[in-house]
Design a protein around this motif. Sequence first.
Motif, PDB file in Angstrom:
ATOM      1  N   LYS A  25     -29.456  21.945  20.867  1.00  0.00           N
ATOM      2  CA  LYS A  25     -29.294  21.652  19.438  1.00  0.00           C
ATOM      3  C   LYS A  25     -28.130  22.469  18.860  1.00  0.00           C
ATOM      4  O   LYS A  25     -27.339  21.955  18.081  1.00  0.00           O
ATOM      5  CB  LYS A  25     -30.588  21.981  18.699  1.00  0.00           C
ATOM      6  N   ALA A  26     -28.035  23.737  19.274  1.00  0.00           N
ATOM      7  CA  ALA A  26     -26.961  24.594  18.754  1.00  0.00           C
ATOM      8  C   ALA A  26     -25.596  23.971  19.042  1.00  0.00           C
ATOM      9  O   ALA A  26     -24.733  23.889  18.154  1.00  0.00           O
ATOM     10  CB  ALA A  26     -27.066  25.979  19.371  1.00  0.00           C
ATOM     11  N   LYS A  27     -25.422  23.471  20.289  1.00  0.00           N
ATOM     12  CA  LYS A  27     -24.129  22.859  20.648  1.00  0.00           C
ATOM     13  C   LYS A  27     -23.920  21.574  19.868  1.00  0.00           C
ATOM     14  O   LYS A  27     -22.830  21.316  19.354  1.00  0.00           O
ATOM     15  CB  LYS A  27     -24.106  22.535  22.150  1.00  0.00           C
ATOM     16  N   ALA A  28     -24.972  20.753  19.791  1.00  0.00           N
ATOM     17  CA  ALA A  28     -24.849  19.456  19.122  1.00  0.00           C
ATOM     18  C   ALA A  28     -24.502  19.635  17.642  1.00  0.00           C
ATOM     19  O   ALA A  28     -23.634  18.942  17.108  1.00  0.00           O
ATOM     20  CB  ALA A  28     -26.151  18.673  19.269  1.00  0.00           C
ATOM     21  N   GLY A  34     -18.157  19.953  13.325  1.00  0.00           N
ATOM     22  CA  GLY A  34     -16.740  20.225  13.596  1.00  0.00           C
ATOM     23  C   GLY A  34     -16.445  21.700  13.817  1.00  0.00           C
ATOM     24  O   GLY A  34     -15.336  22.160  13.583  1.00  0.00           O
ATOM     25  N   LYS A  35     -17.463  22.442  14.256  1.00  0.00           N
ATOM     26  CA  LYS A  35     -17.253  23.887  14.411  1.00  0.00           C
ATOM     27  C   LYS A  35     -16.977  24.316  15.842  1.00  0.00           C
ATOM     28  O   LYS A  35     -17.138  25.480  16.191  1.00  0.00           O
ATOM     29  CB  LYS A  35     -18.486  24.647  13.884  1.00  0.00           C
ATOM     30  N   ALA A  40     -12.616  16.799  18.409  1.00  0.00           N
ATOM     31  CA  ALA A  40     -13.756  16.075  17.844  1.00  0.00           C
ATOM     32  C   ALA A  40     -14.200  14.985  18.813  1.00  0.00           C
ATOM     33  O   ALA A  40     -13.406  14.507  19.628  1.00  0.00           O
ATOM     34  CB  ALA A  40     -13.337  15.473  16.519  1.00  0.00           C
ATOM     35  N   PRO A  41     -15.478  14.570  18.751  1.00  0.00           N
ATOM     36  CA  PRO A  41     -15.917  13.502  19.663  1.00  0.00           C
ATOM     37  C   PRO A  41     -15.214  12.182  19.365  1.00  0.00           C
ATOM     38  O   PRO A  41     -14.780  11.943  18.239  1.00  0.00           O
ATOM     39  CB  PRO A  41     -17.417  13.400  19.394  1.00  0.00           C
TER      40      PRO A  41
END
Lengths: 285, 20
Positions: A25-28, A34-35, A40-41
Amino acid sequence: PESADLRTLAKHLYESYVKYFPLTKAKARAILSGKTGDSAPFVIHDMKSLTEGEQFINCKQMPLPDQRPEMGLGFGMGQESADEVELRFFHRCQFRSAEGVREVTEFAKSIPGFVGLDLNDQVTLLKYGVIEVLIIMMAPLMNKDGTLISYGQIFMTREFLKSLRKPFCEMMEPKFEFSVKFNMLELDDCDMALFLAVIILSGDRPGLLNVKPIEDLQETVLHALELQLKMNHPDSLQLFAKVLQKMTDLRQLVTDHVHLIQLLKKTEIDLCLHPLLQEIMKDLY
Amino acid sequence: KEKHKILHRLLQNSTSPVDL
């Protein structure tokens, strides 16, 4: 000493969660806000960007679920219909889900006491729990506008998913509705790890042979979750109860999901279900 | 057991993504 044991259990489950689930979750949330230092994806918002997104992923060597040469990869072919593109996307989702089942199985095996349960009961717990777990795992990847897919490399818009033909368009909308509400609880990865273990250790799954040891294991994890939520969210009233209430919504989501898949099997001639997913969904609800 | 062959296999061994 008892709460020290519960903290050790929480730490253990968090560590295996991080080990087996590649996108936390932290990565997602970092990607969605945008951090991250990375780019960006890639955004999929229509059929053209879907085909481009496939190309983007293929370049990164993601295996295709169906590699029949006559299907081609859809690049520059022009004549490929939206139906074919949708079906191929559905196959990719199945492939990823099957991989998700493998990840959840490894996580389940890491729950202290799980592998000591009757093997048939382990199968039953996974059969009934795994789709619930996969839906919960989707929530951190979603916001009200869309969802991360392909391990966070792609963002697919909710509007695009709604624009697919029936019944594909009906598959994700209930998960978005659930996820937006679930995300308001603001659980972190450690909270999630304990909650997933609680879901897996449900003693009321149909056909269990030996319920007592499962309930005993679940009780310990429930204590660990309660303590974790109190320590991690001291100002969030009744959070433990609110989290547990989500289990009721989850069962309904899974029932509806399985019914949609069964409908798809009847209406889509070219549809082939992944054998692992077939195994899980057969005689489920 | 036959009905859940793959789940049994996943539970008893680690299976790589390729095997799936």
